[in-house]
Scaffold this motif. Structure first.
Motif, PDB file in Angstrom:
ATOM      1  N   TYR A 279       0.802  -1.226   0.000  1.00  0.00           N
ATOM      2  CA  TYR A 279       0.000   0.000   0.000  1.00  0.00           C
ATOM      3  C   TYR A 279       0.835   1.278   0.000  1.00  0.00           C
ATOM      4  O   TYR A 279       0.279   2.372  -0.079  1.00  0.00           O
ATOM      5  CB  TYR A 279      -0.944   0.000   1.211  1.00  0.00           C
ATOM      6  N   GLY A 280       2.149   1.165   0.110  1.00  0.00           N
ATOM      7  CA  GLY A 280       3.010   2.339   0.110  1.00  0.00           C
ATOM      8  C   GLY A 280       3.215   2.904   1.510  1.00  0.00           C
ATOM      9  O   GLY A 280       2.654   2.427   2.488  1.00  0.00           O
ATOM     10  N   ARG A 281       4.004   3.945   1.585  1.00  0.00           N
ATOM     11  CA  ARG A 281       4.351   4.560   2.867  1.00  0.00           C
ATOM     12  C   ARG A 281       3.536   5.816   3.164  1.00  0.00           C
ATOM     13  O   ARG A 281       3.622   6.364   4.254  1.00  0.00           O
ATOM     14  CB  ARG A 281       5.835   4.878   2.912  1.00  0.00           C
ATOM     15  N   ALA A 282       2.749   6.257   2.217  1.00  0.00           N
ATOM     16  CA  ALA A 282       1.907   7.444   2.446  1.00  0.00           C
ATOM     17  C   ALA A 282       0.850   7.115   3.497  1.00  0.00           C
ATOM     18  O   ALA A 282       0.357   5.989   3.564  1.00  0.00           O
ATOM     19  CB  ALA A 282       1.240   7.878   1.147  1.00  0.00           C
ATOM     20  N   THR A 283       0.512   8.114   4.296  1.00  0.00           N
ATOM     21  CA  THR A 283      -0.511   7.953   5.324  1.00  0.00           C
ATOM     22  C   THR A 283      -1.856   8.446   4.800  1.00  0.00           C
ATOM     23  O   THR A 283      -1.925   9.100   3.749  1.00  0.00           O
ATOM     24  CB  THR A 283      -0.138   8.757   6.577  1.00  0.00           C
ATOM     25  N   LEU A 284      -2.900   8.179   5.557  1.00  0.00           N
ATOM     26  CA  LEU A 284      -4.219   8.692   5.177  1.00  0.00           C
ATOM     27  C   LEU A 284      -4.226  10.222   5.199  1.00  0.00           C
ATOM     28  O   LEU A 284      -4.891  10.846   4.374  1.00  0.00           O
ATOM     29  CB  LEU A 284      -5.305   8.122   6.088  1.00  0.00           C
ATOM     30  N   ASP A 285      -3.467  10.819   6.108  1.00  0.00           N
ATOM     31  CA  ASP A 285      -3.333  12.287   6.105  1.00  0.00           C
ATOM     32  C   ASP A 285      -2.714  12.772   4.797  1.00  0.00           C
ATOM     33  O   ASP A 285      -3.110  13.813   4.268  1.00  0.00           O
ATOM     34  CB  ASP A 285      -2.494  12.766   7.291  1.00  0.00           C
ATOM     35  N   ASP A 286      -1.730  12.029   4.274  1.00  0.00           N
ATOM     36  CA  ASP A 286      -1.126  12.373   2.976  1.00  0.00           C
ATOM     37  C   ASP A 286      -2.170  12.290   1.861  1.00  0.00           C
ATOM     38  O   ASP A 286      -2.203  13.138   0.961  1.00  0.00           O
ATOM     39  CB  ASP A 286       0.039  11.437   2.648  1.00  0.00           C
ATOM     40  N   VAL A 287      -3.009  11.265   1.909  1.00  0.00           N
ATOM     41  CA  VAL A 287      -4.071  11.109   0.912  1.00  0.00           C
ATOM     42  C   VAL A 287      -5.032  12.289   1.001  1.00  0.00           C
ATOM     43  O   VAL A 287      -5.413  12.866  -0.026  1.00  0.00           O
ATOM     44  CB  VAL A 287      -4.823   9.772   1.088  1.00  0.00           C
ATOM     45  N   GLU A 288      -5.421  12.650   2.207  1.00  0.00           N
ATOM     46  CA  GLU A 288      -6.344  13.772   2.381  1.00  0.00           C
ATOM     47  C   GLU A 288      -5.743  15.069   1.859  1.00  0.00           C
ATOM     48  O   GLU A 288      -6.423  15.859   1.191  1.00  0.00           O
ATOM     49  CB  GLU A 288      -6.742  13.914   3.843  1.00  0.00           C
ATOM     50  N   GLN A 289      -4.461  15.294   2.127  1.00  0.00           N
ATOM     51  CA  GLN A 289      -3.786  16.502   1.631  1.00  0.00           C
ATOM     52  C   GLN A 289      -3.743  16.502   0.100  1.00  0.00           C
ATOM     53  O   GLN A 289      -4.004  17.527  -0.538  1.00  0.00           O
ATOM     54  CB  GLN A 289      -2.383  16.590   2.213  1.00  0.00           C
ATOM     55  N   LEU A 290      -3.425  15.367  -0.499  1.00  0.00           N
ATOM     56  CA  LEU A 290      -3.410  15.246  -1.957  1.00  0.00           C
ATOM     57  C   LEU A 290      -4.792  15.545  -2.531  1.00  0.00           C
ATOM     58  O   LEU A 290      -4.920  16.275  -3.531  1.00  0.00           O
ATOM     59  CB  LEU A 290      -2.972  13.833  -2.358  1.00  0.00           C
ATOM     60  N   CYS A 291      -5.829  15.016  -1.900  1.00  0.00           N
ATOM     61  CA  CYS A 291      -7.204  15.261  -2.368  1.00  0.00           C
ATOM     62  C   CYS A 291      -7.578  16.739  -2.224  1.00  0.00           C
ATOM     63  O   CYS A 291      -8.223  17.299  -3.114  1.00  0.00           O
ATOM     64  CB  CYS A 291      -8.187  14.386  -1.608  1.00  0.00           C
ATOM     65  N   ALA A 292      -7.183  17.358  -1.132  1.00  0.00           N
ATOM     66  CA  ALA A 292      -7.481  18.779  -0.924  1.00  0.00           C
ATOM     67  C   ALA A 292      -6.805  19.631  -1.993  1.00  0.00           C
ATOM     68  O   ALA A 292      -7.413  20.572  -2.527  1.00  0.00           O
ATOM     69  CB  ALA A 292      -7.046  19.208   0.475  1.00  0.00           C
TER      70      ALA A 292
END
Length: 150
Positions: free
Chosen positions: A25-38
């Motif tokens: 799943y990679g090393r990115a966190t859910l916070d990273d996903v949320e930031q990318l989406c924002a």
């Protein structure tokens, strides 16, 4: 005029991103996903409602809340992809475009992961591109919303 709202919904265990099986799943966190989406939402001039739950019932309720509120749903149902008829039925009931997202390529994994109840009704599916798949899904959803409005 307010920007169109896109719900970005995440299912079980995605709160463990970056910790759970980083080789898959990679090393990115859910916070990273949320930031990318924002960032993608700002670029696309849409609003997002980003959520994660480990509960099937809560995810079903969130989907139902989208009816009349959101213009589309981007969803990573996680393990519920392969098991939840209730989630599929909820997505069918809201009459919205749905884009299913998976970080890994579910078709290159265990056989039980190859089947998706959500795919049966999704407008589109993006898998295997890591967290970039979320940005691609938001771009596609913004295009679908724009097409529907014109």
């Amino acid at each position: 005029m307010l920007p169109s709202l896109i719900a970005v919904l995440n299912g079980p265990n995605l709160n463990m991103l970056g910790l759970r099986q980083p080789e898959v799943y990679g090393r990115a966190t859910l916070d990273d996903v949320e930031q990318l989406c924002a960032q993608a939402a700002e670029r696309l001039d849409v609003a997002i409602d980003f959520r994660q739950t480990n509960s099937e019932g809560e995810l079903v309720s969130w989907v139902q809340e989208c009816r009349g509120r959101a213009k589309g749903i981007v969803i990573n149902p996680a393990a519920l992809t392969h098991t939840s008829v209730a989630l599929m039925d909820a997505l069918l009931s809201v009459d919205l475009p749905v884009i299913e997202v998976h970080l890994s390529n579910i078709h290159r994994r265990e056989e039980f992961r190859h089947y998706s109840y959500v795919s049966l009704m999704a407008t589109g599916v993006i898998c295997g591109l890591g967290i970039r798949g979320y940005a691609l899904a938001l771009t596609a959803m913004a295009d679908l919303i724009l097409d529907e409005e014109n």
